[in-house]
Scaffold this motif. Structure first.
Motif, PDB file in Angstrom:
ATOM      1  N   LEU A  18     -54.322 -95.358  21.089  1.00  0.00           N
ATOM      2  CA  LEU A  18     -54.869 -94.255  21.872  1.00  0.00           C
ATOM      3  C   LEU A  18     -55.944 -93.584  21.032  1.00  0.00           C
ATOM      4  O   LEU A  18     -55.682 -93.133  19.918  1.00  0.00           O
ATOM      5  CB  LEU A  18     -53.756 -93.260  22.222  1.00  0.00           C
ATOM      6  CG  LEU A  18     -54.136 -92.038  23.067  1.00  0.00           C
ATOM      7  CD1 LEU A  18     -54.638 -92.460  24.438  1.00  0.00           C
ATOM      8  CD2 LEU A  18     -52.934 -91.096  23.200  1.00  0.00           C
ATOM      9  N   LEU A  86     -56.654 -95.698  26.235  1.00  0.00           N
ATOM     10  CA  LEU A  86     -55.402 -96.300  25.786  1.00  0.00           C
ATOM     11  C   LEU A  86     -55.474 -97.797  26.049  1.00  0.00           C
ATOM     12  O   LEU A  86     -55.689 -98.220  27.188  1.00  0.00           O
ATOM     13  CB  LEU A  86     -54.213 -95.689  26.533  1.00  0.00           C
ATOM     14  CG  LEU A  86     -52.819 -96.067  26.013  1.00  0.00           C
ATOM     15  CD1 LEU A  86     -51.826 -94.936  26.260  1.00  0.00           C
ATOM     16  CD2 LEU A  86     -52.294 -97.347  26.662  1.00  0.00           C
ATOM     17  N   LEU A 131     -51.112 -87.945  28.439  1.00  0.00           N
ATOM     18  CA  LEU A 131     -51.894 -88.655  27.423  1.00  0.00           C
ATOM     19  C   LEU A 131     -52.220 -87.741  26.251  1.00  0.00           C
ATOM     20  O   LEU A 131     -52.138 -88.143  25.082  1.00  0.00           O
ATOM     21  CB  LEU A 131     -53.187 -89.196  28.035  1.00  0.00           C
ATOM     22  CG  LEU A 131     -53.095 -90.466  28.879  1.00  0.00           C
ATOM     23  CD1 LEU A 131     -54.431 -90.748  29.555  1.00  0.00           C
ATOM     24  CD2 LEU A 131     -52.670 -91.661  28.023  1.00  0.00           C
ATOM     25  N   SER A 142     -44.149 -92.042  21.725  1.00  0.00           N
ATOM     26  CA  SER A 142     -45.400 -92.396  22.391  1.00  0.00           C
ATOM     27  C   SER A 142     -45.212 -93.575  23.332  1.00  0.00           C
ATOM     28  O   SER A 142     -45.759 -93.595  24.442  1.00  0.00           O
ATOM     29  CB  SER A 142     -46.475 -92.742  21.346  1.00  0.00           C
ATOM     30  OG  SER A 142     -46.815 -91.606  20.584  1.00  0.00           O
ATOM     31  N   LEU A 146     -45.820 -93.719  27.293  1.00  0.00           N
ATOM     32  CA  LEU A 146     -46.649 -94.695  27.985  1.00  0.00           C
ATOM     33  C   LEU A 146     -45.909 -95.300  29.173  1.00  0.00           C
ATOM     34  O   LEU A 146     -46.478 -95.446  30.264  1.00  0.00           O
ATOM     35  CB  LEU A 146     -47.082 -95.796  27.017  1.00  0.00           C
ATOM     36  CG  LEU A 146     -47.815 -96.990  27.643  1.00  0.00           C
ATOM     37  CD1 LEU A 146     -49.045 -96.530  28.436  1.00  0.00           C
ATOM     38  CD2 LEU A 146     -48.214 -97.992  26.564  1.00  0.00           C
TER      39      LEU A 146
END
Length: 301
Positions: A18, A86, A131, A142, A146
């Motif tokens: 990211l 991303l 995000l 994380s 996602l």
């Protein structure tokens, strides 16, 4: 300026990355085997993904499938532009999503992403917030973030397919024309009278061959593309507080009535309605400001 394969590197032990890219002065017409989620925030911009060439205002959230050619989203933007990208490892779908039955909707989402999906409304707002939060979390949190984002996208009805057919790189393998040359020509001449014979000669094609090539690449005629570009440039000038009449001639139209008609066809509102709706205080990098004609341009050609 030919289409390029982007080589993406990931940190060891991470399934995705990211980051916030910034190409600005670079024409980066590229593809990669990694699926990509892109958020771009700007007053106005043009997206070119596969065959689709269209404009956006304020912001855009896109899911782009593996090996779908696309142009960097800050190309040609003359004002403040922020991006958040991303990228998932090439094996993300096969190794992480496919083996888990509960991820069926996510699997379908990622498999459909080759069409390039644009999300709007509440979906876009929620996903962007998540995000932003992911940037400060550890690797495991994380990844869970996602998965949550992908589930939100998979369940959303606020989505538009940008392409109606497969435009992955195999479709472009025989493309020997430098698209950047065409973009640069249109940028330099959109406010004058772009000549299809002239650009055809520049890229070493006969005029009929160029017209066939251009229509195949973009699903648009050269004239339609130029007018689309002019309308997007017009949005920028309107947001800098130029009058509708000034903008009309500034971007190359010779008839105010035709400009008004074409603008409404492209945007669903007249130039005056667009200006009234969007010319207001906006938040950029945590501060409130008003975009005026004295605002500095961040893009140089």
């Amino acid at each position: 300026m030919k289409i390029q394969k982007e080589i993406i590197e990931f940190e060891k032990g991470k399934s995705f990355k990211l980051f916030s890219p910034g190409f600005k002065n670079c024409f980066f017409w590229h593809y990669h085997p990694e699926i990509e989620l892109v958020y771009v925030e700007a007053m106005n911009g043009i997206r070119h993904v596969g065959k689709n060439i269209s404009g956006f205002t304020d912001s855009d959230l896109l899911l782009i499938g593996a090996n779908v050619p696309h142009l960097n989203f800050d190309y040609g933007i003359q004002t403040e532009c922020n991006q958040l990208v991303l990228q998932m490892r090439e094996n993300f779908l096969q190794d992480i999503i496919l083996p888990v039955p509960e991820f069926e909707n996510i699997k379908n989402l990622l498999e459909r992403s080759y069409l390039a999906l644009s999300f709007s409304g509440e979906t876009k707002k929620i996903v962007v917030e998540k995000l932003q939060l992911m940037k400060d979390k550890n690797s495991f949190e994380s990844l869970m973030g996602l998965i949550e984002i992908l589930q939100i996208l998979a369940d959303s009805t606020e989505v538009k397919e940008l392409n109606k057919e497969d435009t992955r790189i195999k479709w472009f393998l025989n493309d020997k024309i430098r698209m950047g040359t065409i973009y640069d020509y249109i940028h330099e001449n959109h406010d004058k009278k772009p000549n299809v014979n002239e650009i055809a000669e520049i890229v070493s094609l006969s005029t009929p061959a160029f017209c066939r090539y251009f229509k195949k690449q973009t699903n648009m005629t050269f004239t339609d593309f130029v007018n689309n570009y002019r309308i997007n440039q017009a949005k920028v000038f309107l947001l800098k507080d130029y009058s509708v009449t000034e903008v009309c001639f500034q971007v190359g139209f010779e008839s105010l009535s035709y400009f008004n008609k074409l603008f409404k066809q492209h945007t669903g509102e007249t130039p005056s309605e667009f200006k009234k709706k969007h010319f207001k205080a906006i938040e950029i990098n945590g501060r409130i400001g008003v975009i005026t004609r004295e605002s500095s341009c961040h893009k140089e050609f």
